[in-house]
Design a protein around this motif. Sequence first.
Motif, short mmCIF file in Angstrom:
data_model
loop_
_atom_site.label_atom_id
_atom_site.label_comp_id
_atom_site.label_asym_id
_atom_site.label_seq_id
_atom_site.Cartn_x
_atom_site.Cartn_y
_atom_site.Cartn_z
N GLY A 403 17.75 -29.54 19.13
CA GLY A 403 18.53 -28.83 18.12
C GLY A 403 17.68 -28.41 16.94
N SER A 404 17.04 -29.38 16.28
CA SER A 404 16.28 -29.06 15.07
C SER A 404 15.13 -28.10 15.37
N GLY A 405 14.54 -28.21 16.55
CA GLY A 405 13.44 -27.33 16.90
C GLY A 405 13.88 -25.88 16.98
N LEU A 406 15.01 -25.67 17.65
CA LEU A 406 15.46 -24.28 17.81
C LEU A 406 15.96 -23.70 16.49
N TYR A 407 16.69 -24.50 15.68
CA TYR A 407 17.14 -23.88 14.43
C TYR A 407 15.98 -23.62 13.50
N ALA A 408 14.94 -24.48 13.54
CA ALA A 408 13.76 -24.20 12.73
C ALA A 408 13.08 -22.91 13.21
N LYS A 409 13.03 -22.74 14.53
CA LYS A 409 12.40 -21.53 15.06
C LYS A 409 13.23 -20.30 14.69
N LEU A 410 14.55 -20.44 14.70
CA LEU A 410 15.39 -19.29 14.35
C LEU A 410 15.22 -18.91 12.88
N ILE A 411 14.95 -19.91 12.02
CA ILE A 411 14.64 -19.59 10.62
C ILE A 411 13.35 -18.77 10.56
N LEU A 412 12.37 -19.18 11.38
CA LEU A 412 11.12 -18.41 11.40
C LEU A 412 11.36 -17.00 11.94
N VAL A 413 12.30 -16.88 12.88
CA VAL A 413 12.64 -15.55 13.39
C VAL A 413 13.20 -14.69 12.25
N VAL A 414 14.06 -15.28 11.45
CA VAL A 414 14.63 -14.55 10.30
C VAL A 414 13.50 -14.06 9.40
N ILE A 415 12.55 -14.96 9.10
CA ILE A 415 11.41 -14.58 8.25
C ILE A 415 10.60 -13.48 8.93
N ALA A 416 10.34 -13.66 10.23
CA ALA A 416 9.51 -12.70 10.96
C ALA A 416 10.17 -11.32 10.95
N VAL A 417 11.47 -11.29 11.19
CA VAL A 417 12.20 -10.03 11.21
C VAL A 417 12.14 -9.36 9.83
N PHE A 418 12.30 -10.17 8.80
CA PHE A 418 12.31 -9.63 7.44
C PHE A 418 10.95 -9.06 7.07
N VAL A 419 9.89 -9.85 7.32
CA VAL A 419 8.55 -9.40 6.95
C VAL A 419 8.18 -8.16 7.76
N ALA A 420 8.50 -8.17 9.06
CA ALA A 420 8.20 -7.01 9.88
C ALA A 420 8.97 -5.79 9.37
N GLY A 421 10.22 -6.02 8.99
CA GLY A 421 11.03 -4.93 8.46
C GLY A 421 10.39 -4.31 7.22
N LEU A 422 9.88 -5.18 6.33
CA LEU A 422 9.22 -4.68 5.11
C LEU A 422 7.97 -3.87 5.47
N MET A 423 7.24 -4.36 6.48
CA MET A 423 5.96 -3.73 6.79
C MET A 423 6.13 -2.34 7.38
N VAL A 424 7.14 -2.19 8.26
CA VAL A 424 7.26 -0.91 8.94
C VAL A 424 8.43 -0.08 8.43
N GLY A 425 9.11 -0.60 7.42
CA GLY A 425 10.19 0.16 6.82
C GLY A 425 11.44 0.26 7.68
N ARG A 426 11.70 -0.79 8.50
CA ARG A 426 12.92 -0.79 9.28
C ARG A 426 13.92 -1.76 8.65
N THR A 427 15.18 -1.57 8.97
CA THR A 427 16.21 -2.45 8.43
C THR A 427 16.04 -3.84 9.04
N PRO A 428 15.87 -4.89 8.21
CA PRO A 428 15.78 -6.21 8.82
C PRO A 428 17.14 -6.64 9.38
N GLU A 429 17.22 -6.78 10.68
CA GLU A 429 18.46 -7.28 11.28
C GLU A 429 18.10 -8.08 12.52
#
Lengths: 590, 186
Positions: A403-429
């Motif tokens: 449980g804790s491993g996957l939710y921690a990874k999903l938090i990193l996914v949120v960060i990854a999506v957000f940072v990638a969104g900023l870098m390429v100018g796409r909507t973070p979703e």
Amino acid sequence: MPSGVLESILLLMAVVALARPLGLYMARVFQGQRTFLSGLLGPVERLVYRLSGIDPTEEMTWQTYAKALIGFSLVGVAALYALLRLQHLLPLNPQRFPSVGPYVAFNTAVSFVANTNWQVYGGETTMSFFSQMIGLATQNYLSAASGIAVVVAFIRALTRRESKTIGNFWVDLTRTTTYVLLPACLVLALVLVSQGVPQTFRASVQAHVLDPAAAPAGGSKAAGGGAGAEQVIALGPVASQEAIKEFGTNGGGFYNANSAHPFENPTPFSNWLEILTLLLIPFALPFTFGAMVGDRRQGNAILAAMLIIFVASAGFAIYFENRPNPLVAAATADAGGQPMSNQGNMEGKEVRFGPGISAMYATATTATSTGAVDSSHDSFTPLGGLIPMWLMQIGETSPGGVGSGLYAKLILVVIAVFVAGLMVGRTPEYLGKKIEPYEMKMAVLYLLIMPLTVLILSSSAVLIPAALAGISNPGPHGLSQILYAFSSGTNNNGSAFGGLGAGLPFYAVAVGVAILIGRFWMMIPVLAIAGSLAKKKIVPASSGTLPTYGPLFVGWLVAVTIIVAALAFFPALALGPIAEHLIMLAGGKF
Amino acid sequence: MWKAMRLFLVLTVLVGVVYPAVVTVAAMAMPYRAQGSLIRQNGAVVGSELIGQSFANPKYFWSRPSATAPDPYNASASTPSNLGPTNKALTDAVSERARALREANPNATGPLPEDLLTASASGLDPHISPQAAMYQVPRVAAERSLPEATVRTLVDKYTEGRQWGIFGEPRVSVLKLNLALDSLGR
């Protein structure tokens, strides 16, 4: 082939092969669907609800869900603390162990409720059978189920549209316990008995040893030393504890030596099976995720990112431990005569396992939140010991605890999506849910709590004489011992550089606090994000959507995982294990 | 809170009482294993086949060094040494063990077996490596006035390969080997 490599390859194949069916089974369980065990376990589940006065159809907001979780955990801490303090008055105490002291009881209570199982006591010299079974093993189940419940709520939130609620904590907890953990542990416990793990209520047996010679000087020290005429062999209901210790990524051993003890881990096969089972649920959950969000590719991407870091780490650890400690080899040569054989780094390792698969065990136990050990991590080579420490410091996300491993990874996914969104100018979703400032604030909070706790507590310990007194290995290794302790506590791992005087009041309290912060402070932002995501609409993917699957995203997620941790911990690691490695190569000792 | 307490109690009974009870009953189908794999001779327990023992007498094969306290191979208090790789206490101990091994085994050939120089993770390791057993053959044979070939054959017989050819490392159970030596009669 070097020691442990073939076994490790087979292990990975077995994990991936079994994770998929288990993951899909769990998806059915968490969605309340019928499974092949429903006929048998359905009545048990309904009985639990009836006896506890729970309405399984009730839905909870994220705040109610979090309150239920925290309340349930508080009950667990209070009950376990009381039970340990009153152990001498309770039944099933054939060894007549006294009450557990207040510091150790506090530390143990929070440690087991938080799925950490940091142990500042020797099991066979401290805990009655009552404490082991009804106190500790119960928390092994319930803490594992709580962790899984949180990730289930998070996944559910991603799939709901404009919903205020994220599920029912009592139901998630009960279903995880009865449908997943109980049947799995029953099977594993019996397989472990077949390998030689005891399951008995006899406390100990006295053996009349073969060579009753008292300890004479000289030669005997070479191998084994002297012996009394009697050997008192501690027994107990070990197998039932051992099974949940692995499946629940708990790690709390029945014996002090944990899975190095021949009764916890009697054969090479039991060793392999223990590694397999502690990895199984964490690696199965991405499949559960993929099934529940209705897009298998999303789960596969997360699984791939976990596997890349896991396999690379295992490879390094096996390589470093398969080489003998050059200082030990030199110490043998100093005495003149034949050189030492090359068996890898054997200090603190068992002959039946060998160094290779022991390094794999160390990797698996710290890549998850297990913390069980089949060897002494403190005696690993500096870089061999760096790997388990680093795996905890990347937040135990590859694959992480149940449980804790996957939710921690999903938090990193949120960060990854957000940072990638900023870098390429796409909507973070992510999965059609917009990632907005609230989610990012919570995600960043989640990311900062762990390194801040580890580094602040470690640097405090280095300044406090009462804490420095706990160091057993001088030089840079002493810093490593402290850093390992707080990395392990905050990430709810529970393994240790075992020479550290963890029973000192400073560490009992400070690590206890780290455990509480690392578990509950971090679960709350996760549930807050879940609550916020559940309320959002699901927008269909457009050309502006960053695909969160495929090799590009997997590579990006791996990079984000590593960069976040490397920035926080590299300086500390340079002063500890890396400095020690360089000194060792130059022949230095402390 | 009330619900939390009730559910806690119910689940405690399920996983803390019912579960270990079911495992214990089912394990009765494997009584030898469930009771600790005890080896009996003439009715008395001489040890567990899974738990190592300390051997000091030169006519026995010796086990690995053990860090348990107060005596080595204390089967009620397992522990590794936890000595770090650059700790002088570790290298001093190894030097001393190497010296003592050479002194006790003057006719031994081949390199010093590393497992006899280092302490195990449990302090109760029942095994030594096959090379650590072979290293001790000349000493044991001389002490027992047996031909070295006889002792070597016995070591071969008690050498376990990898489990099912795959898992773990080849090893020799010291207690079983020494019991077999004693049963040779000398």
